[in-house]
Design a protein around this motif. Sequence first.
Motif, PDB file in Angstrom:
ATOM      1  N   GLY A 181       0.780  -1.176   0.126  1.00 36.03           N
ATOM      2  CA  GLY A 181      -0.059   0.001   0.047  1.00 36.03           C
ATOM      3  C   GLY A 181       0.892   1.478  -0.074  1.00 36.03           C
ATOM      4  N   SER A 182       0.246   2.260  -0.333  1.00 35.15           N
ATOM      5  CA  SER A 182       0.798   3.688  -0.369  1.00 35.15           C
ATOM      6  C   SER A 182      -0.145   4.716   0.142  1.00 35.15           C
ATOM      7  N   GLY A 183       0.466   5.921   0.336  1.00 37.56           N
ATOM      8  CA  GLY A 183      -0.482   7.038   0.723  1.00 37.56           C
ATOM      9  C   GLY A 183      -0.729   7.271   2.136  1.00 37.56           C
ATOM     10  N   ALA A 184      -0.286   6.269   2.904  1.00 43.07           N
ATOM     11  CA  ALA A 184      -0.484   6.223   4.606  1.00 43.07           C
ATOM     12  C   ALA A 184       0.577   6.094   5.442  1.00 43.07           C
ATOM     13  N   ALA A 185       0.427   5.922   6.564  1.00 41.50           N
ATOM     14  CA  ALA A 185       1.640   5.394   7.323  1.00 41.50           C
ATOM     15  C   ALA A 185       1.854   4.029   7.613  1.00 41.50           C
ATOM     16  N   THR A 186       0.630   3.296   7.908  1.00 42.83           N
ATOM     17  CA  THR A 186       0.519   1.935   8.174  1.00 42.83           C
ATOM     18  C   THR A 186      -0.388   1.471   7.171  1.00 42.83           C
ATOM     19  N   TYR A 187      -0.265  -0.109   6.930  1.00 39.27           N
ATOM     20  CA  TYR A 187      -1.134  -0.710   6.356  1.00 39.27           C
ATOM     21  C   TYR A 187      -1.702  -2.158   6.827  1.00 39.27           C
ATOM     22  N   VAL A 188      -3.015  -2.460   6.763  1.00 39.20           N
ATOM     23  CA  VAL A 188      -3.464  -3.814   7.060  1.00 39.20           C
ATOM     24  C   VAL A 188      -4.337  -4.319   5.816  1.00 39.20           C
ATOM     25  N   TRP A 189      -3.913  -5.456   5.508  1.00 37.13           N
ATOM     26  CA  TRP A 189      -4.571  -6.207   4.565  1.00 37.13           C
ATOM     27  C   TRP A 189      -5.372  -7.256   4.894  1.00 37.13           C
ATOM     28  N   ASP A 190      -6.443  -7.589   4.197  1.00 37.71           N
ATOM     29  CA  ASP A 190      -7.422  -8.606   4.569  1.00 37.71           C
ATOM     30  C   ASP A 190      -6.804 -10.053   3.762  1.00 37.71           C
ATOM     31  N   ASN A 191      -7.545 -10.869   4.029  1.00 35.43           N
ATOM     32  CA  ASN A 191      -6.900 -12.434   3.408  1.00 35.43           C
ATOM     33  C   ASN A 191      -5.561 -13.073   3.911  1.00 35.43           C
ATOM     34  N   GLY A 192      -5.131 -12.169   5.065  1.00 35.91           N
ATOM     35  CA  GLY A 192      -4.135 -12.772   5.584  1.00 35.91           C
ATOM     36  C   GLY A 192      -2.646 -12.398   4.826  1.00 35.91           C
ATOM     37  N   THR A 209      -8.311  -6.050   0.051  1.00 37.02           N
ATOM     38  CA  THR A 209      -8.529  -4.836   0.417  1.00 37.02           C
ATOM     39  C   THR A 209      -7.341  -4.379   1.462  1.00 37.02           C
ATOM     40  N   VAL A 210      -6.881  -2.902   1.214  1.00 36.35           N
ATOM     41  CA  VAL A 210      -5.912  -2.602   2.325  1.00 36.35           C
ATOM     42  C   VAL A 210      -6.411  -1.541   2.774  1.00 36.35           C
ATOM     43  N   THR A 211      -6.293  -1.366   4.478  1.00 38.54           N
ATOM     44  CA  THR A 211      -6.611  -0.190   5.045  1.00 38.54           C
ATOM     45  C   THR A 211      -5.435   0.382   5.656  1.00 38.54           C
ATOM     46  N   GLY A 212      -5.381   1.785   5.067  1.00 39.19           N
ATOM     47  CA  GLY A 212      -4.378   2.560   5.357  1.00 39.19           C
ATOM     48  C   GLY A 212      -4.505   3.654   6.475  1.00 39.19           C
ATOM     49  N   THR A 213      -3.776   3.905   7.457  1.00 36.66           N
ATOM     50  CA  THR A 213      -3.870   4.610   8.546  1.00 36.66           C
ATOM     51  C   THR A 213      -2.799   5.780   8.428  1.00 36.66           C
ATOM     52  N   ASP A 214      -3.026   7.156   8.620  1.00 37.54           N
ATOM     53  CA  ASP A 214      -2.137   8.055   8.364  1.00 37.54           C
ATOM     54  C   ASP A 214      -1.540   8.788   9.729  1.00 37.54           C
ATOM     55  N   CYS A 218      -6.228   9.039  10.786  1.00 39.28           N
ATOM     56  CA  CYS A 218      -7.339   8.744   9.876  1.00 39.28           C
ATOM     57  C   CYS A 218      -7.247   7.665   8.728  1.00 39.28           C
ATOM     58  N   VAL A 219      -8.270   7.134   8.474  1.00 36.32           N
ATOM     59  CA  VAL A 219      -8.414   5.866   7.799  1.00 36.32           C
ATOM     60  C   VAL A 219      -8.874   5.863   6.403  1.00 36.32           C
ATOM     61  N   ASN A 220      -8.432   5.252   5.537  1.00 39.21           N
ATOM     62  CA  ASN A 220      -9.273   4.996   4.105  1.00 39.21           C
ATOM     63  C   ASN A 220      -8.744   3.769   3.707  1.00 39.21           C
ATOM     64  N   THR A 221      -9.102   3.304   2.574  1.00 36.85           N
ATOM     65  CA  THR A 221      -9.295   1.980   2.039  1.00 36.85           C
ATOM     66  C   THR A 221      -8.837   1.977   0.411  1.00 36.85           C
ATOM     67  N   ASP A 222      -8.342   1.116   0.006  1.00 35.64           N
ATOM     68  CA  ASP A 222      -8.268   0.904  -1.479  1.00 35.64           C
ATOM     69  C   ASP A 222      -8.211  -0.775  -1.890  1.00 35.64           C
ATOM     70  N   GLN A 223      -8.598  -1.081  -2.828  1.00 34.47           N
ATOM     71  CA  GLN A 223      -8.853  -2.444  -3.451  1.00 34.47           C
ATOM     72  C   GLN A 223      -7.821  -2.866  -4.549  1.00 34.47           C
ATOM     73  N   VAL A 224      -7.191  -4.101  -4.711  1.00 32.50           N
ATOM     74  CA  VAL A 224      -6.679  -4.360  -6.111  1.00 32.50           C
ATOM     75  C   VAL A 224      -7.021  -5.929  -6.208  1.00 32.50           C
ATOM     76  N   ASP A 225      -7.330  -6.403  -7.523  1.00 31.55           N
ATOM     77  CA  ASP A 225      -7.650  -7.396  -8.041  1.00 31.55           C
ATOM     78  C   ASP A 225      -6.244  -8.206  -8.476  1.00 31.55           C
ATOM     79  N   VAL A 226      -6.329  -9.274  -8.193  1.00 29.66           N
ATOM     80  CA  VAL A 226      -5.246 -10.231  -8.438  1.00 29.66           C
ATOM     81  C   VAL A 226      -5.703 -11.480  -9.275  1.00 29.66           C
TER      82      VAL A 226
END
Length: 305
Positions: A181-192, A209-214, A218-226
């Motif tokens: 992830g990018s654009g935040a300070a820390t990141y937490v992904w789903d699906n392990g 889905t990644v959840t980024g915290t600055d 403050c928190v926001n999310t984004d998604q990527v398809d693999v």
Amino acid sequence: ASMTQTVTVNALPPVDVPDYSVCTGGTITLTATGANTYTWSPGTDLSGTVGASVDFTAGASNVYTVTGTDANGCVNTDVTTVTVIPNAPINAGPDVTICLGDNTTLTASGGVTYNWQAPISAAGAVQVVSPAATTVYTVDGVDAQGCTGTDQVTVTVNPLPVVNAGVDQTVCEGTAVTLSGSGAATYVWDNGVVDGGSFTPAVGTITYTVTGTDGNGCVNTDQVDVTVNPLPVVNAGVDQTMCEGVMVTLSGSGATNYAWDNGVNDGIAFNAPIGTTTTYTVTGTVANGCIDTDQVDVTVNALPV
């Protein structure tokens, strides 16, 4: 002979002025009764002021004297105590910092009734707000003595981080993938998934889905398809045994294009080495670029002498 002189003693006028209470900054009217003319003192507010009623704004508590004169010219005085009550100690609460989209509760204190100015424009001590940008809220309050007060509270709104999960990926089965992830300070992904760590996803398309915290929390999310495409089931054919002089033809199946080692062309006959068993490997590729391999053994026996 005796003389008699009558001395008439007139009563003093019953001058009276009541005590008053006023809120800080408030205007009061002092009204005296019992005489014909009145003079007020002391202080810059009233010194030398004449009239039964006087209006003024009291700056602080004080004692004022009114001197009244009646039609007989008799004079009397009275005093009034003007008590200046401090403004209501209205408190809008501490300043608050929130993230865009969140709400917060504002709680006023120090009064009996409260009225919030725009953009709230509502009565009551407790108000729930969710501003889209940093906003200063003003509350007016009235205490039990009827005095008013005003206070403000600032709600600072921090923007959400612009979190980016990266571009969609398409890989072949068995290929390791790394999501960062990018654009935040820390990141937490789903699906392990661990941010920046490689893993091998299963065949199919999975949305991560990644959840980024600055730094502001403050928190926001984004998604990527693999998308993971399966490998082709490549088949090099059955093992072959033949005699010297017989040409060999090797043809792969299960893919679109085939590349053989040992200089072999797919589907083209060739002479294999005599008196030995040679293992040939074919690499098959399908349209999505995924590849797999298979092997076949070819044994060529020498002719008898």
